[in-house]
Design a protein around this motif. Structure first.
Motif, mmCIF file in Angstrom:
data_model
loop_
_atom_site.group_PDB
_atom_site.id
_atom_site.type_symbol
_atom_site.label_atom_id
_atom_site.label_comp_id
_atom_site.label_asym_id
_atom_site.label_seq_id
_atom_site.Cartn_x
_atom_site.Cartn_y
_atom_site.Cartn_z
ATOM 1 N N HIS A 30 -22.645 -16.523 18.373
ATOM 2 C CA HIS A 30 -22.705 -15.083 18.110
ATOM 3 C C HIS A 30 -22.932 -14.768 16.638
ATOM 4 C CE1 HIS A 30 -20.188 -14.157 21.988
ATOM 5 N NE2 HIS A 30 -21.283 -14.867 22.227
ATOM 6 N N THR A 31 -22.546 -15.679 15.761
ATOM 7 C CA THR A 31 -22.637 -15.424 14.320
ATOM 8 C C THR A 31 -23.924 -15.952 13.687
ATOM 9 O OG1 THR A 31 -21.395 -17.463 13.918
ATOM 10 C CG2 THR A 31 -20.133 -15.407 14.038
ATOM 11 N N VAL A 32 -24.759 -16.615 14.467
ATOM 12 C CA VAL A 32 -25.998 -17.186 13.919
ATOM 13 C C VAL A 32 -27.009 -16.072 13.631
ATOM 14 C CG1 VAL A 32 -28.042 -18.558 14.500
ATOM 15 C CG2 VAL A 32 -25.765 -19.447 14.987
ATOM 16 N N PRO A 33 -27.552 -16.015 12.410
ATOM 17 C CA PRO A 33 -28.582 -15.009 12.107
ATOM 18 C C PRO A 33 -29.867 -15.327 12.873
ATOM 19 C CG PRO A 33 -27.636 -15.948 10.096
ATOM 20 C CD PRO A 33 -27.218 -16.826 11.231
ATOM 21 N N ILE A 34 -30.438 -14.322 13.515
ATOM 22 C CA ILE A 34 -31.678 -14.520 14.270
ATOM 23 C C ILE A 34 -32.777 -13.628 13.706
ATOM 24 C CG2 ILE A 34 -32.819 -14.264 16.503
ATOM 25 C CD1 ILE A 34 -30.273 -14.996 17.875
ATOM 26 N N LEU A 35 -33.884 -14.263 13.352
ATOM 27 C CA LEU A 35 -35.095 -13.557 12.946
ATOM 28 C C LEU A 35 -36.017 -13.525 14.156
ATOM 29 C CD1 LEU A 35 -35.723 -15.467 9.578
ATOM 30 C CD2 LEU A 35 -34.236 -13.487 9.975
ATOM 31 N N LEU A 36 -36.765 -12.446 14.314
ATOM 32 C CA LEU A 36 -37.581 -12.288 15.519
ATOM 33 C C LEU A 36 -39.005 -11.864 15.195
ATOM 34 C CD1 LEU A 36 -37.702 -12.020 18.697
ATOM 35 C CD2 LEU A 36 -37.112 -9.606 18.341
ATOM 36 N N MET A 54 -39.102 -20.046 6.359
ATOM 37 C CA MET A 54 -37.834 -20.586 6.856
ATOM 38 C C MET A 54 -37.168 -21.638 5.970
ATOM 39 S SD MET A 54 -36.539 -19.080 9.425
ATOM 40 C CE MET A 54 -35.414 -20.277 10.167
ATOM 41 N N PRO A 55 -37.900 -22.587 5.374
ATOM 42 C CA PRO A 55 -37.211 -23.584 4.539
ATOM 43 C C PRO A 55 -36.354 -22.954 3.450
ATOM 44 C CG PRO A 55 -39.433 -24.328 4.996
ATOM 45 C CD PRO A 55 -39.338 -22.918 5.516
ATOM 46 N N CYS A 64 -29.576 -20.321 10.407
ATOM 47 C CA CYS A 64 -30.497 -19.250 10.797
ATOM 48 C C CYS A 64 -31.544 -19.775 11.784
ATOM 49 C CB CYS A 64 -31.189 -18.680 9.560
ATOM 50 S SG CYS A 64 -32.269 -17.276 9.899
ATOM 51 N N VAL A 65 -31.941 -18.906 12.715
ATOM 52 C CA VAL A 65 -32.931 -19.266 13.732
ATOM 53 C C VAL A 65 -34.072 -18.255 13.708
ATOM 54 C CG1 VAL A 65 -33.361 -19.394 16.223
ATOM 55 C CG2 VAL A 65 -31.309 -20.440 15.259
ATOM 56 N N LEU A 66 -35.289 -18.761 13.792
ATOM 57 C CA LEU A 66 -36.468 -17.910 13.946
ATOM 58 C C LEU A 66 -36.900 -17.986 15.400
ATOM 59 C CD1 LEU A 66 -38.911 -16.214 13.022
ATOM 60 C CD2 LEU A 66 -40.038 -18.364 12.369
ATOM 61 N N MET A 67 -36.897 -16.848 16.082
ATOM 62 C CA MET A 67 -37.290 -16.798 17.487
ATOM 63 C C MET A 67 -38.670 -16.166 17.589
ATOM 64 S SD MET A 67 -35.059 -15.523 20.718
ATOM 65 C CE MET A 67 -33.992 -16.943 20.438
ATOM 66 N N LYS A 89 -36.110 -27.566 14.583
ATOM 67 C CA LYS A 89 -34.869 -27.263 15.297
ATOM 68 C C LYS A 89 -34.382 -25.837 15.023
ATOM 69 C CE LYS A 89 -33.206 -32.035 15.570
ATOM 70 N NZ LYS A 89 -32.105 -32.987 15.218
ATOM 71 N N SER A 90 -34.953 -25.217 14.011
ATOM 72 C CA SER A 90 -34.553 -23.851 13.647
ATOM 73 C C SER A 90 -35.551 -22.802 14.125
ATOM 74 C CB SER A 90 -34.389 -23.737 12.124
ATOM 75 O OG SER A 90 -33.401 -24.626 11.659
#
Length: 230
Positions: A30-36, A54-55, A64-67, A89-90
Motif C-alpha cells: 500500500h505504501t509503494v509509490p506508483i507512477l502510471l 526511473m533509475p 517505486c514502480v512504473l506501471m 523489476k520496477s
C-alpha cells in the motif's frame, strides 16, 4: 463544455478500498509509490521517457514502480530498455486493458505521466484529471490550455525533459502538493469535460430531438398531402 471526456467510473465501490484491493491483487504494498502511463505503445507516445527517468527516481524511492498500461508495436523495445537500464523489476507492463477496467489503474496510482511528442491532451490525461491524479506532462501542442503549471499539474518545457526524474522525486516527496494538484485537476475536469454518462445523455438528447423534429415534419407533410388531394 468540451465533448472530450474521461471514462469516469460510476460505481458504489469505495475508491480507497479499490485502491488497496487492486494493490493487494498485484502484490504491491500500500505504501509503494506508483507512477502510471496509459496509452497505446507507439513511438510518439514516448513512454521511453518515463522508463529512462526511473533509475534516478529509484535512487530516492527504491521501491517505486512504473506501471505501463497499454500495448503496441513499441512494447518489445520498451521492455528491452527497462532491462538495459537494470530496472525491469520496477516496471510493470500490463498489456492491453479493457476500457471498463482502466479506471482501476488510475485508482492505485500516485502520479500520472503523459510525455508525448505531440499534444498530451486526450482521454488518458483527462481521465487522470477526473480521478484527481497529480500529473506531470510536457508543454507541447495545446497541453498548456488544459494543464496550468503548479496549479492542476506540472507542465515541463519540452526542452527540459531531462527534468522528468527530478520532478517525479519532487512530487513523491510532497504528498500535500500532490493532493493540491490532484484536487485542482479534478475540479477543472468537472467544469470542462463531460463524463462518459454525461456525453451519452447529451447524445441521446440530440437523437431524441432529431426524432421529434422528424416526426413533426412527417405529420405536417401528411396534412399538406391530404389537403392537396381533397
Amino acid at each position: 463544455m468540451s465533448i472530450l471526456m474521461g471514462q469516469a467510473h460510476d460505481s458504489d465501490v469505495s475508491y480507497s478500498e479499490t485502491r488497496y484491493a487492486l494493490r493487494d491483487k498485484l502484490n504491491i504494498a500500500h505504501t509503494v509509490p506508483i507512477l502510471l502511463t496509459v496509452s497505446r505503445l507507439a513511438g510518439w507516445k514516448r513512454v521511453d521517457r518515463a522508463i529512462s527517468a526511473m533509475p534516478d527516481v529509484l535512487k530516492s524511492f527504491p521501491n517505486c514502480v512504473l506501471m505501463i498500461v497499454g500495448d503496441g508495436t513499441e512494447r518489445d523495445k520498451l521492455q528491452s530498455l527497462a532491462k538495459q537500464l537494470g530496472i525491469e523489476k520496477s516496471v510493470i507492463f500490463t498489456g492491453a486493458v479493457k476500457q471498463k477496467d482502466v479506471w482501476k489503474y488510475y485508482a492505485i496510482a500516485d502520479i500520472f505521466l503523459s510525455l508525448y511528442d505531440l499534444s498530451n491532451v486526450g482521454n488518458p490525461l483527462i481521465e487522470a484529471m477526473r480521478y484527481g491524479k497529480a500529473i506531470i506532462t510536457l508543454d507541447i501542442g495545446d497541453t498548456y490550455k488544459v494543464i496550468k503549471n503548479e496549479f492542476n499539474g506540472i507542465l515541463l518545457p519540452v526542452n527540459k525533459s531531462d527534468r522528468i526524474a527530478a520532478t517525479i522525486v519532487y512530487l513523491l516527496s510532497d504528498e500535500k502538493l500532490r493532493k493540491y494538484l490532484g484536487c485542482n485537476a479534478q475540479e477543472y475536469a468537472k467544469q470542462n469535460f463531460w463524463s462518459w454518462n454525461e456525453r451519452m445523455n447529451a447524445e441521446l438528447a440530440v437523437v431524441n430531438k432529431l426524432r421529434e423534429n422528424w416526426f413533426h415534419e412527417a405529420v405536417v407533410d401528411t396534412k399538406v398531402t391530404s389537403i392537396e388531394i381533397s
